[in-house]
Write an enzyme that holds these catalytic residues in place. Sequence first.
Site, mmCIF file in Angstrom:
data_model
loop_
_atom_site.group_PDB
_atom_site.id
_atom_site.type_symbol
_atom_site.label_atom_id
_atom_site.label_comp_id
_atom_site.label_asym_id
_atom_site.label_seq_id
_atom_site.Cartn_x
_atom_site.Cartn_y
_atom_site.Cartn_z
ATOM 1 N N ARG A 291 0.823 -1.232 0.000
ATOM 2 C CA ARG A 291 0.000 0.000 0.000
ATOM 3 C C ARG A 291 0.847 1.268 0.000
ATOM 4 O O ARG A 291 0.430 2.308 0.489
ATOM 5 C CB ARG A 291 -0.965 0.026 1.176
ATOM 6 C CG ARG A 291 -1.956 -1.108 1.156
ATOM 7 C CD ARG A 291 -3.270 -0.726 1.780
ATOM 8 N NE ARG A 291 -4.222 -1.798 1.622
ATOM 9 C CZ ARG A 291 -4.352 -2.807 2.481
ATOM 10 N NH1 ARG A 291 -3.600 -2.847 3.564
ATOM 11 N NH2 ARG A 291 -5.245 -3.743 2.272
ATOM 12 N N LYS B 132 4.791 11.385 -11.645
ATOM 13 C CA LYS B 132 3.933 10.557 -12.513
ATOM 14 C C LYS B 132 4.644 9.228 -12.681
ATOM 15 O O LYS B 132 5.807 9.185 -13.103
ATOM 16 C CB LYS B 132 3.785 11.205 -13.882
ATOM 17 C CG LYS B 132 2.592 12.099 -14.034
ATOM 18 C CD LYS B 132 2.388 12.374 -15.515
ATOM 19 C CE LYS B 132 1.340 13.406 -15.739
ATOM 20 N NZ LYS B 132 1.180 13.697 -17.184
ATOM 21 N N GLU C 266 12.462 16.626 -24.719
ATOM 22 C CA GLU C 266 11.744 17.233 -23.581
ATOM 23 C C GLU C 266 12.293 18.641 -23.293
ATOM 24 O O GLU C 266 11.550 19.530 -22.877
ATOM 25 C CB GLU C 266 11.837 16.348 -22.335
ATOM 26 C CG GLU C 266 11.223 14.950 -22.467
ATOM 27 C CD GLU C 266 9.681 14.915 -22.530
ATOM 28 O OE1 GLU C 266 9.034 15.976 -22.560
ATOM 29 O OE2 GLU C 266 9.143 13.780 -22.574
ATOM 30 N N ASN D 223 2.262 18.358 -21.353
ATOM 31 C CA ASN D 223 1.981 17.346 -22.380
ATOM 32 C C ASN D 223 2.091 17.917 -23.798
ATOM 33 O O ASN D 223 1.681 17.257 -24.761
ATOM 34 C CB ASN D 223 0.580 16.767 -22.171
ATOM 35 C CG ASN D 223 0.458 16.062 -20.833
ATOM 36 O OD1 ASN D 223 1.383 15.366 -20.423
ATOM 37 N ND2 ASN D 223 -0.645 16.268 -20.141
ATOM 38 N N HIS E 141 2.762 15.681 -26.729
ATOM 39 C CA HIS E 141 2.731 14.294 -26.264
ATOM 40 C C HIS E 141 1.548 13.481 -26.787
ATOM 41 O O HIS E 141 1.645 12.256 -26.871
ATOM 42 C CB HIS E 141 2.767 14.246 -24.735
ATOM 43 C CG HIS E 141 4.156 14.421 -24.183
ATOM 44 N ND1 HIS E 141 4.909 15.558 -24.406
ATOM 45 C CD2 HIS E 141 4.952 13.601 -23.428
ATOM 46 C CE1 HIS E 141 6.085 15.426 -23.815
ATOM 47 N NE2 HIS E 141 6.137 14.247 -23.208
ATOM 48 N N HIS F 121 2.777 10.059 -28.251
ATOM 49 C CA HIS F 121 2.390 8.719 -27.773
ATOM 50 C C HIS F 121 1.781 7.907 -28.916
ATOM 51 O O HIS F 121 2.001 6.686 -29.021
ATOM 52 C CB HIS F 121 1.406 8.830 -26.601
ATOM 53 C CG HIS F 121 2.068 9.302 -25.330
ATOM 54 N ND1 HIS F 121 1.367 9.795 -24.255
ATOM 55 C CD2 HIS F 121 3.372 9.338 -24.960
ATOM 56 C CE1 HIS F 121 2.228 10.135 -23.286
ATOM 57 N NE2 HIS F 121 3.436 9.860 -23.695
ATOM 58 N N HIS G 19 10.946 7.949 -27.197
ATOM 59 C CA HIS G 19 9.945 8.887 -26.695
ATOM 60 C C HIS G 19 10.262 10.349 -27.050
ATOM 61 O O HIS G 19 9.435 11.064 -27.630
ATOM 62 C CB HIS G 19 9.825 8.732 -25.171
ATOM 63 C CG HIS G 19 8.863 9.684 -24.547
ATOM 64 N ND1 HIS G 19 7.496 9.589 -24.697
ATOM 65 C CD2 HIS G 19 9.065 10.800 -23.783
ATOM 66 C CE1 HIS G 19 6.905 10.584 -24.041
ATOM 67 N NE2 HIS G 19 7.835 11.331 -23.482
HETATM 68 N N1 LIG Z 1 6.944 10.142 -15.483
HETATM 69 C C1 LIG Z 1 7.078 11.175 -16.254
HETATM 70 O O1 LIG Z 1 6.738 12.314 -15.896
HETATM 71 C C2 LIG Z 1 7.672 10.997 -17.629
HETATM 72 C C3 LIG Z 1 8.028 12.120 -18.387
HETATM 73 C C4 LIG Z 1 8.639 11.921 -19.622
HETATM 74 C C5 LIG Z 1 8.866 10.627 -20.080
HETATM 75 N N2 LIG Z 1 8.491 9.567 -19.323
HETATM 76 C C6 LIG Z 1 8.755 8.191 -19.778
HETATM 77 O O2 LIG Z 1 10.169 8.007 -19.800
HETATM 78 C C7 LIG Z 1 10.462 6.951 -20.707
HETATM 79 C C8 LIG Z 1 11.669 7.325 -21.522
HETATM 80 O O3 LIG Z 1 12.766 7.521 -20.658
HETATM 81 P P1 LIG Z 1 14.272 7.475 -21.185
HETATM 82 O O4 LIG Z 1 14.379 8.210 -22.466
HETATM 83 O O5 LIG Z 1 15.142 7.850 -20.062
HETATM 84 O O6 LIG Z 1 14.415 5.963 -21.624
HETATM 85 P P2 LIG Z 1 15.040 4.637 -20.988
HETATM 86 O O7 LIG Z 1 14.760 4.511 -19.563
HETATM 87 O O8 LIG Z 1 14.635 3.567 -21.912
HETATM 88 O O9 LIG Z 1 16.619 4.852 -21.183
HETATM 89 C C9 LIG Z 1 17.117 4.975 -22.487
HETATM 90 C C10 LIG Z 1 18.231 3.984 -22.800
HETATM 91 O O10 LIG Z 1 19.427 4.436 -22.191
HETATM 92 C C11 LIG Z 1 20.061 3.382 -21.454
HETATM 93 N N3 LIG Z 1 20.768 4.066 -20.379
HETATM 94 C C12 LIG Z 1 20.240 4.610 -19.242
HETATM 95 N N4 LIG Z 1 21.165 5.326 -18.605
HETATM 96 C C13 LIG Z 1 22.314 5.217 -19.316
HETATM 97 C C14 LIG Z 1 23.609 5.773 -19.182
HETATM 98 N N5 LIG Z 1 23.907 6.636 -18.213
HETATM 99 N N6 LIG Z 1 24.566 5.462 -20.105
HETATM 100 C C15 LIG Z 1 24.243 4.651 -21.158
HETATM 101 N N7 LIG Z 1 23.031 4.132 -21.359
HETATM 102 C C16 LIG Z 1 22.060 4.420 -20.448
HETATM 103 C C17 LIG Z 1 18.924 2.466 -21.075
HETATM 104 O O11 LIG Z 1 19.363 1.156 -20.889
HETATM 105 C C18 LIG Z 1 18.016 2.574 -22.302
HETATM 106 O O12 LIG Z 1 18.471 1.699 -23.308
HETATM 107 C C19 LIG Z 1 9.228 6.733 -21.537
HETATM 108 O O13 LIG Z 1 8.626 5.518 -21.158
HETATM 109 C C20 LIG Z 1 8.322 7.887 -21.177
HETATM 110 O O14 LIG Z 1 6.978 7.553 -21.270
HETATM 111 C C21 LIG Z 1 7.909 9.726 -18.107
#
Ligand SMILES: NC(=O)c1ccc[n+]([C@@H]2O[C@H](COP(=O)([O-])OP(=O)(O)OC[C@H]3O[C@@H](n4cnc5c(N)ncnc54)[C@H](O)[C@@H]3O)[C@@H](O)[C@H]2O)c1
Length: 363
Positions: free
Chosen positions: A121, A143, A185, A245, A248, A252, A264
Amino acid sequence: MKKIKIPIEQNTYDVYLGCDIFDQLFKIAEKLKLNKNIMMIPDEKFYNIRKAEIDHLIKTYHGKLNIHVIQATEKLKSFYTLQKIFTELLNKEYTRDTLLVALGGGIIGDIVGFAASIFSRGVQYVQVPTTLLAAVDSSVGGKTGINFGNTKNIIGAFKQPKFVLIDSDFLDTLPKKEIISGLGEVIKYAYLTNQNFYNYILSNVDNILEKKKDVLEKIIEESVRFKGDVVANDEKESGTRKMLNLGHTFAHAFEVEQNYKIKHGHAVIIGIACALFLSNKLNLLNDKKLNSLLELLIQVKGLIKISDVDYKKSISIMKRDKKNRDGKIKFVLLKDIGGILIDVEASDRDIKYALKMGLSIFR
Ligand SMILES: NC(=O)c1ccc[n+]([C@@H]2O[C@H](COP(=O)([O-])OP(=O)(O)OC[C@H]3O[C@@H](n4cnc5c(N)ncnc54)[C@H](O)[C@@H]3O)[C@@H](O)[C@H]2O)c1
């Protein structure tokens, strides 16, 4: 080390930002008197790159600490991975006094944050972003969630971390396509904030791609401060937070339509282009302004690749977006930099026009 406060009512926390500060992780947790039973959940690729450093830090910890490595892919941002985390937590006898540490990009942060929101929880968690995208955006704001049945982030919860630790050193090993994804972003913030930040990004695209430390730290700080203010005023996205957003709804749809072959942040860049064309079509943005606002996107267009997009399928994916109300797709549009309109509706014909025009920039 800088400290940026995220003043969310009843959930205020700090974002620590600096270079080579990973070793502060447990010290900050201890200072904040957080739960001592830690499950660290690193991204597999990141763990393999930094294994020596992570293992060394773990050895300095005197309480209960286990590590559960997971793979970061959109397909695995799912119940399957959540189940593996919960199984591991139960096997290792974790209960409510747990602290989860999300060590990775946005995928890890979203899954671990969601796990923290429902395990026992709700347990504490902290975000240690390792990608530019996670540093400027996903690690802050609470989020969390997973993808389900071909819809992005449709299962989730708001769950604020106890703190966020951003070590800009971690970005050294990030591949160029991931820097571009984070840039997506950052470009969003360029349109949402003010002309100064827009101009700064416009003249620093190459420095960002070359991972110039001072530039990266500045954009991370500006983005975190801006996002922090927005989420502090509207934690649960009932109004102004929706501005985050921008691009976005289109993005998406591209991610799902392209079966997650597009990153993304890359999809966000194209999504912003579509949002600008839709703003123009709905007479919110005149032709002159549109052309001037397209300048930043045109500067980065050569960095983004997307295969042919099925417009009809994309619109039907958009119709499943969780931000919709009464079956209507709601867009974030612009009348200027910082001139943001939320919950704007549009006809399928206008959306198709925006898709066609936005995508044409990246051909
Ligand atoms: N919660 C939120 O507010 C919010 C906002 C924007 C995006 N998102 C989400 O975030 C996700 C995308 O995140 P992302 O772009 O970080 O992707 P990700 O987590 O897939 O990381 C990208 C790639 O980089 C690699 N990696 C991570 N750190 C590394 C490093 N320091 N050196 C080398 N490789 C590394 C990972 O293994 C992966 O292959 C999406 O699912 C999106 O929907 C969430």
